[in-house]
Design a protein around this motif. Sequence first.
Motif, PDB file in Angstrom:
ATOM      1  N   UNK A  66      45.547  48.592 -34.038  1.00 25.37           N
ATOM      2  CA  UNK A  66      45.576  47.512 -33.060  1.00 25.37           C
ATOM      3  C   UNK A  66      46.997  47.379 -32.525  1.00 25.37           C
ATOM      4  N   UNK A  67      47.133  47.455 -31.232  1.00 25.81           N
ATOM      5  CA  UNK A  67      48.435  47.326 -30.587  1.00 25.81           C
ATOM      6  C   UNK A  67      48.706  45.869 -30.229  1.00 25.81           C
ATOM      7  N   UNK A  68      49.964  45.503 -30.262  1.00 26.40           N
ATOM      8  CA  UNK A  68      50.377  44.168 -29.798  1.00 26.40           C
ATOM      9  C   UNK A  68      51.594  44.373 -28.911  1.00 26.40           C
ATOM     10  N   UNK A  69      51.443  44.085 -27.616  1.00 26.85           N
ATOM     11  CA  UNK A  69      52.569  44.271 -26.697  1.00 26.85           C
ATOM     12  C   UNK A  69      53.214  42.928 -26.388  1.00 26.85           C
ATOM     13  N   UNK A  70      54.524  42.968 -26.236  1.00 25.85           N
ATOM     14  CA  UNK A  70      55.252  41.759 -25.877  1.00 25.85           C
ATOM     15  C   UNK A  70      56.500  42.160 -25.097  1.00 25.85           C
ATOM     16  N   UNK A  71      56.824  41.361 -24.096  1.00 25.06           N
ATOM     17  CA  UNK A  71      58.026  41.618 -23.295  1.00 25.06           C
ATOM     18  C   UNK A  71      59.092  40.613 -23.689  1.00 25.06           C
TER      19      UNK A  71
ATOM     20  N   UNK B 225      50.497  48.374 -34.409  1.00 23.55           N
ATOM     21  CA  UNK B 225      51.708  48.888 -33.770  1.00 23.55           C
ATOM     22  C   UNK B 225      52.173  47.875 -32.725  1.00 23.55           C
ATOM     23  N   UNK B 226      53.390  47.385 -32.938  1.00 19.37           N
ATOM     24  CA  UNK B 226      53.995  46.471 -31.973  1.00 19.37           C
ATOM     25  C   UNK B 226      54.687  47.305 -30.903  1.00 19.37           C
ATOM     26  N   UNK B 227      54.534  46.888 -29.675  1.00 16.68           N
ATOM     27  CA  UNK B 227      55.298  47.480 -28.581  1.00 16.68           C
ATOM     28  C   UNK B 227      56.145  46.383 -27.962  1.00 16.68           C
ATOM     29  N   UNK B 228      57.462  46.499 -28.104  1.00 16.61           N
ATOM     30  CA  UNK B 228      58.375  45.523 -27.514  1.00 16.61           C
ATOM     31  C   UNK B 228      59.008  46.158 -26.280  1.00 16.61           C
ATOM     32  N   UNK B 229      58.863  45.516 -25.158  1.00 14.88           N
ATOM     33  CA  UNK B 229      59.451  45.989 -23.902  1.00 14.88           C
ATOM     34  C   UNK B 229      60.675  45.138 -23.592  1.00 14.88           C
ATOM     35  N   UNK B 230      61.807  45.793 -23.429  1.00 16.49           N
ATOM     36  CA  UNK B 230      63.050  45.063 -23.183  1.00 16.49           C
ATOM     37  C   UNK B 230      64.025  45.964 -22.443  1.00 16.49           C
ATOM     38  N   UNK B 231      65.014  45.331 -21.806  1.00 12.67           N
ATOM     39  CA  UNK B 231      66.057  46.141 -21.178  1.00 12.67           C
ATOM     40  C   UNK B 231      67.190  46.422 -22.165  1.00 12.67           C
ATOM     41  N   UNK B 232      67.140  45.788 -23.370  1.00  4.74           N
ATOM     42  CA  UNK B 232      68.201  45.967 -24.373  1.00  4.74           C
ATOM     43  C   UNK B 232      67.624  46.369 -25.723  1.00  4.74           C
TER      44      UNK B 232
ATOM     45  N   UNK C 294      54.014  49.291 -37.632  1.00  4.96           N
ATOM     46  CA  UNK C 294      55.248  49.839 -37.073  1.00  4.96           C
ATOM     47  C   UNK C 294      55.599  49.174 -35.758  1.00  4.96           C
ATOM     48  N   UNK C 295      56.872  49.326 -35.386  1.00  8.48           N
ATOM     49  CA  UNK C 295      57.366  48.694 -34.177  1.00  8.48           C
ATOM     50  C   UNK C 295      57.977  49.761 -33.282  1.00  8.48           C
TER      51      UNK C 295
ATOM     52  N   UNK D  58      51.579  56.849 -24.787  1.00  9.62           N
ATOM     53  CA  UNK D  58      51.464  56.869 -26.247  1.00  9.62           C
ATOM     54  C   UNK D  58      50.693  55.665 -26.790  1.00  9.62           C
ATOM     55  N   UNK D  59      50.950  54.493 -26.260  1.00 12.75           N
ATOM     56  CA  UNK D  59      50.220  53.311 -26.738  1.00 12.75           C
ATOM     57  C   UNK D  59      48.711  53.534 -26.631  1.00 12.75           C
ATOM     58  N   UNK D  60      48.290  54.058 -25.490  1.00 12.83           N
ATOM     59  CA  UNK D  60      46.863  54.291 -25.284  1.00 12.83           C
ATOM     60  C   UNK D  60      46.288  55.344 -26.214  1.00 12.83           C
ATOM     61  N   UNK D  61      47.139  56.285 -26.630  1.00 12.53           N
ATOM     62  CA  UNK D  61      46.652  57.313 -27.556  1.00 12.53           C
ATOM     63  C   UNK D  61      46.610  56.808 -28.987  1.00 12.53           C
TER      64      UNK D  61
END
Length: 297
Positions: free
Chosen positions: A60-65, A93-100, A114-115, A144-147
């Motif tokens: 299960x993915x969890x995305x956050x910006x 799997x956490x997906x963190x979207x950031x510019x830093x 995992x993150x 990759x997230x989709x895979x």
Amino acid sequence: QGLGMPHLGVPRTQHGEMAVSITKWVDRWTPSPILALARARPEVLTYVAQQEAIQQNLTIGLTVFAVGRYLEKYLARFLETAEQHFMVGQRVVYYVFTERPAAVPRLPLGPGRRLRVERVLRERRWQDVSMERMRTLHAALGGRLGREAHFVFCMDVDQYFSGAFGPETLADSVAQLHAWRYHWPRRLLPYESDPRSAAALAPGEGDFYYHAALFGGSVAALRRLTAHCARGQQQDRARGLEARWHDESHLNKYFWLHKPAKVLSPEFCWCPEIGRRAEIRRPRLLWAPKEYTLVRD
Ligand code: 2GW
Ligand code: MN
């Protein structure tokens, strides 16, 4: 669907058959031992959903910006509380979207979790930070997230978990009732009304008002959702328009046209400032307090 709340049980997916179809049983409004049990002990259904997800070996993915000051202000608590409450016992799997990327806190994660950190550009206008999420998510879901994930939740970062948020929330597409608006009459719901906008609903259209702070579903369903919203936003921009509530307006249009498979009760994303409500017993996510003067500059 059953229980007055169509939100229990994991639906059948392309990733394997369910061990037990709880929804099939409770769907029929007939007295049955399961129905009685589900009413008296809803945690039993949550437990069955957990077992099903484990058997299907779901990821299960969890995305956050977390862009700009939102990173320092909200991200650590969001992730720490997700470790305590989000899909505990599942692969996450956490997906963190950031510019830093370097500023993302490195938390100790539970087993099977995992993150990943993805770099995004910082938009100048906050409305664009929020809206660009649809395009970025669409691309990530195609990569990759989709895979690696079967189901994904996409969330705002300015909130924190306060109760178990598990596989009972999974479905092909999942929408969140807006905590401030779930009991409002339809004519007052703040849909986009300018007919030139791709997000517009005509008078008399619309059913629920969904909160864009939380939506989810299978990878395939979310690819369609994010494509629709990103395209609508692009079309509006080309016409010099911006929908009333930005990405949330486009999300509401999408869920009007393509009904969500599961609608989560406002318990799943609650605003503590609303105060006590009889039907809100166990909030799972709480809105963090906003300090507009601090972040909206
Ligand atoms: C947003 C507004 C004003 C100032 C900053 C930001 C901002 C947002 C930011 O500086 N950095 C950032 O990473 N964000 C991301 O966008 C973050 O994940 C945040 O949770 C998300 C949405 O912004 P947010 O939470 O301030 O908007 P809300 O809570 O007023 O949200 C609803 O309406 C939005 C559209 O106006 C979105 O649809 C959102 O999903 C809704 O919950
Ligand atoms: Mn928010």
